[in-house]
Design an enzyme around this catalytic site. Structure first.
Site, mmCIF file in Angstrom:
data_model
loop_
_atom_site.group_PDB
_atom_site.id
_atom_site.type_symbol
_atom_site.label_atom_id
_atom_site.label_comp_id
_atom_site.label_asym_id
_atom_site.label_seq_id
_atom_site.Cartn_x
_atom_site.Cartn_y
_atom_site.Cartn_z
ATOM 1 N N GLU A 62 135.281 -1.946 24.628
ATOM 2 C CA GLU A 62 134.368 -0.152 24.154
ATOM 3 C C GLU A 62 133.912 0.302 25.523
ATOM 4 O O GLU A 62 133.574 1.619 25.559
ATOM 5 C CB GLU A 62 132.983 -1.331 24.536
ATOM 6 N N ASN A 90 122.669 -16.778 18.078
ATOM 7 C CA ASN A 90 122.614 -16.147 16.682
ATOM 8 C C ASN A 90 123.697 -16.118 16.774
ATOM 9 O O ASN A 90 124.443 -16.528 17.337
ATOM 10 C CB ASN A 90 122.520 -14.646 17.146
ATOM 11 N N CYS A 138 125.814 -9.124 20.938
ATOM 12 C CA CYS A 138 125.819 -10.520 22.069
ATOM 13 C C CYS A 138 126.673 -9.654 23.026
ATOM 14 O O CYS A 138 126.531 -10.944 24.465
ATOM 15 C CB CYS A 138 125.133 -12.216 21.330
ATOM 16 N N HIS A 139 127.868 -9.844 23.077
ATOM 17 C CA HIS A 139 128.855 -9.587 23.741
ATOM 18 C C HIS A 139 128.597 -8.244 25.147
ATOM 19 O O HIS A 139 129.294 -8.733 25.768
ATOM 20 C CB HIS A 139 130.181 -9.316 23.353
ATOM 21 N N TYR A 187 120.858 -10.787 31.089
ATOM 22 C CA TYR A 187 119.568 -11.484 29.960
ATOM 23 C C TYR A 187 118.146 -11.210 30.886
ATOM 24 O O TYR A 187 117.085 -10.750 30.296
ATOM 25 C CB TYR A 187 119.896 -12.988 30.389
#
Length: 101
Positions: A83, A47, A55-56, A24
Site C-alpha cells: 500500500e 474482528n 486492521c493491517h 492503537y
DNA sequence: AAACTGACTTCTC
DNA sequence: GGAGAAGCCAGTT
C-alpha cells in the site's frame, strides 16, 4: 459481537487511508478513550473481516506490527508495503506513514 | 457481579 | 537504548 466501542473502532479504522497506518492508542483516542489501546486490539482480534476493517493498518505506538489474524505479521507487513507504507526493517516509519486524523 | 485476559502504552532500571 | 514491570480499557467467562 458488536458493541458500541467496537463499532466506533471499526468505523475509525475504516477511515484509515491506504498507505497510512494508525496506532492503537490513536484509534482508542479517536474512539473516545485515549487509554483504551488494549481494548482496541481486542476488537481487532475479534474482528476477522479485513475487507470491512483494514486492521493491517493498525500498529503499535512504536511502529512495530502486532497481532494480525489473517496469516501472520509477515502478511500484514507485506500488505502495508504494497500500500506504500514506509518501513524501517520490521517496523513502520511512523514519522512518514502515520495517519493524521 | 467479580475475575481474568489481551493485536497496548508508558515508566523505571 | 534495551529489558522488565505496572497501569488502563473493554470484552469474555
Amino acid at each position: 459481537m458488536k458493541t458500541n466501542f467496537n463499532q466506533k473502532v471499526y468505523e475509525i479504522a475504516g477511515k484509515i487511508p491506504a498507505g497510512k497506518v494508525a496506532t492503537y492508542g490513536q484509534l482508542a483516542k479517536l474512539a473516545g478513550s485515549p487509554r483504551a489501546a488494549r481494548a482496541v486490539g481486542m476488537c481487532m482480534r475479534n474482528n476477522t473481516d479485513r475487507n470491512l476493517v483494514p486492521c493491517h493498518r493498525v500498529v503499535a505506538s512504536n511502529g512495530e506490527l502486532t497481532g494480525y489474524a489473517f496469516g501472520g505479521l509477515n502478511v500484514k507487513r507485506k500488505l502495508l508495503v504494497e500500500e506504500g507504507v514506509s518501513f524501517n526493517k520490521e517496523k513502520v516509519d511512523l514519522k512518514v506513514s502515520q495517519w493524521k486524523s
